[in-house]
Design a protein around this motif. Sequence first.
Motif, PDB file in Angstrom:
ATOM      1  N   ARG A 114      46.556  48.063 101.830  1.00  0.00           N
ATOM      2  CA  ARG A 114      46.375  47.680 103.224  1.00  0.00           C
ATOM      3  C   ARG A 114      47.157  48.618 104.133  1.00  0.00           C
ATOM      4  O   ARG A 114      48.304  48.951 103.863  1.00  0.00           O
ATOM      5  CB  ARG A 114      46.842  46.241 103.431  1.00  0.00           C
ATOM      6  N   SER A 115      46.509  49.046 105.204  1.00  0.00           N
ATOM      7  CA  SER A 115      47.134  49.947 106.168  1.00  0.00           C
ATOM      8  C   SER A 115      47.241  49.242 107.511  1.00  0.00           C
ATOM      9  O   SER A 115      46.293  48.588 107.950  1.00  0.00           O
ATOM     10  CB  SER A 115      46.295  51.221 106.316  1.00  0.00           C
ATOM     11  N   ALA A 116      48.409  49.345 108.146  1.00  0.00           N
ATOM     12  CA  ALA A 116      48.630  48.675 109.434  1.00  0.00           C
ATOM     13  C   ALA A 116      49.161  49.671 110.458  1.00  0.00           C
ATOM     14  O   ALA A 116      50.338  50.047 110.424  1.00  0.00           O
ATOM     15  CB  ALA A 116      49.608  47.513 109.268  1.00  0.00           C
ATOM     16  N   PRO A 117      48.310  50.145 111.371  1.00  0.00           N
ATOM     17  CA  PRO A 117      48.790  51.032 112.440  1.00  0.00           C
ATOM     18  C   PRO A 117      49.847  50.324 113.284  1.00  0.00           C
ATOM     19  O   PRO A 117      49.792  49.106 113.469  1.00  0.00           O
ATOM     20  CB  PRO A 117      47.523  51.312 113.259  1.00  0.00           C
ATOM     21  N   PHE A 118      50.806  51.068 113.771  1.00  0.00           N
ATOM     22  CA  PHE A 118      51.837  50.475 114.620  1.00  0.00           C
ATOM     23  C   PHE A 118      52.277  51.501 115.665  1.00  0.00           C
ATOM     24  O   PHE A 118      52.068  52.709 115.513  1.00  0.00           O
ATOM     25  CB  PHE A 118      53.033  50.004 113.780  1.00  0.00           C
ATOM     26  N   ARG A 119      52.882  51.009 116.726  1.00  0.00           N
ATOM     27  CA  ARG A 119      53.298  51.871 117.827  1.00  0.00           C
ATOM     28  C   ARG A 119      54.644  52.523 117.497  1.00  0.00           C
ATOM     29  O   ARG A 119      55.586  51.853 117.081  1.00  0.00           O
ATOM     30  CB  ARG A 119      53.422  51.055 119.111  1.00  0.00           C
ATOM     31  N   TYR A 120      54.717  53.831 117.664  1.00  0.00           N
ATOM     32  CA  TYR A 120      55.975  54.541 117.440  1.00  0.00           C
ATOM     33  C   TYR A 120      55.998  55.806 118.293  1.00  0.00           C
ATOM     34  O   TYR A 120      54.960  56.307 118.746  1.00  0.00           O
ATOM     35  CB  TYR A 120      56.149  54.910 115.962  1.00  0.00           C
TER      36      TYR A 120
END
Length: 421
Positions: free
Chosen positions: A244-250
């Motif tokens: 599972r891949s979860a994009p996140f803000r960085y």
Amino acid sequence: MSEVDKWGRVYNCCSGTFRFEQITLATFPGVEMHSNDVSLYSSAIAGYVLGKPIDYEFHGALDFVNEFDFREPDQRLAALAVGFNLGRFAGGKANAYKTSHREHLVANFGSYVERTLDKVRKLPGMIPIKSYSPRDWILHLEEAIDRKAAIFSYPPFYKGGYEKMFEFLAENIKWDAPRYELFDPKALRGLIERVRQAGVPYCILSDQIYDDLKPELEFVSGRGHPHYCYVSTGKSSYLQLVPRSAPFRYKPIDLDKIKPDSVVTIGRADAAQMTFLKDVYLKKGITHTPGMVNYLVRVDDMLVGGLIYNLDKFAKRSIYLLSDFAISREGRLSKLATRLACNGELLRDMGKRFIDRFDKVQTSAFSDHPVSMKYRGIFEQTKREEIDGPEGKFRLHYVGARIDETPQQAFEWWYGKHFKR
């Protein structure tokens, strides 16, 4: 009607934990399933679901179980299951992690049995098998051939592997164990040919590959050993499991904003976030394996990269570094990530989680060169293998000693010695 429905009768040779039975009977409830194994674990489960519980006696390291006076079949099976779990922390070299978990299970054994009872009572509905035979799986296979039944088999991958898996139960529970020949995986090719010549449907899983026999399926999980599936029909389907891949803000690192007094921070991350970063920034063609512990490295809240660890299966007081990466190839940022991979504060943080002490870090790297420059001066190369594959020409093995410094001191070392804009 599906191919499996046409089989009608299926013999499973080496049932283990009955996963094949659960999947097949849930999908094709009309199939008549005949199971088989030689282990106490499998035999106790089969006896319970068939309403014919077998006799066994706890002794040795499990003698304390008799103090609970478990008499009902579901209680005894639950106690056996908890005892099997306890065995995970009883073998091999002793360490604080194993000792603490073993002592916890013993002290709370009754509570764990109570919690396991609900799962045990659901087993008859989950595994509605027709019969079970505690015997050598090759004898089970021969009976299947005689009865023109379909055959499924997932035999041990190495000689004595099955016995090692259930060693703790075998040593500490007495029962009327069946006699059988220790299986040598080298004999599997002849057995596959025996089944093929018999003309019965079959599905055999193995890690063996042959020049003269092509498997219909190959399954690889992470960097694990490939599994091959030999079947009687060329028609097959499969599910591809993708982490599972979860994009996140960085905020990505900006080299122009790094200063001598910049502050480095290291924080925990979940596996899905790390999968997202690896898919974006790491070399294509490398199989990514999820880790047990993940960290993100930041400088002034700007993301530098990540560190991913697993427990080391072989070395004592060692943690395995699955991946250390930077999101940019500029500025020698990878050298900072590599230095932090051996940081004492991180190793102590993981030591608290796993109730152990880690003094070194093991890792492997793929490269087109015989050495990896980012590890030089921090890790020591212990082995080099020529593989010439899609991941690189070499597989390099390294070990790094724990570095007792703060993450900020690691940054100062990197900034003064390696950083280039």
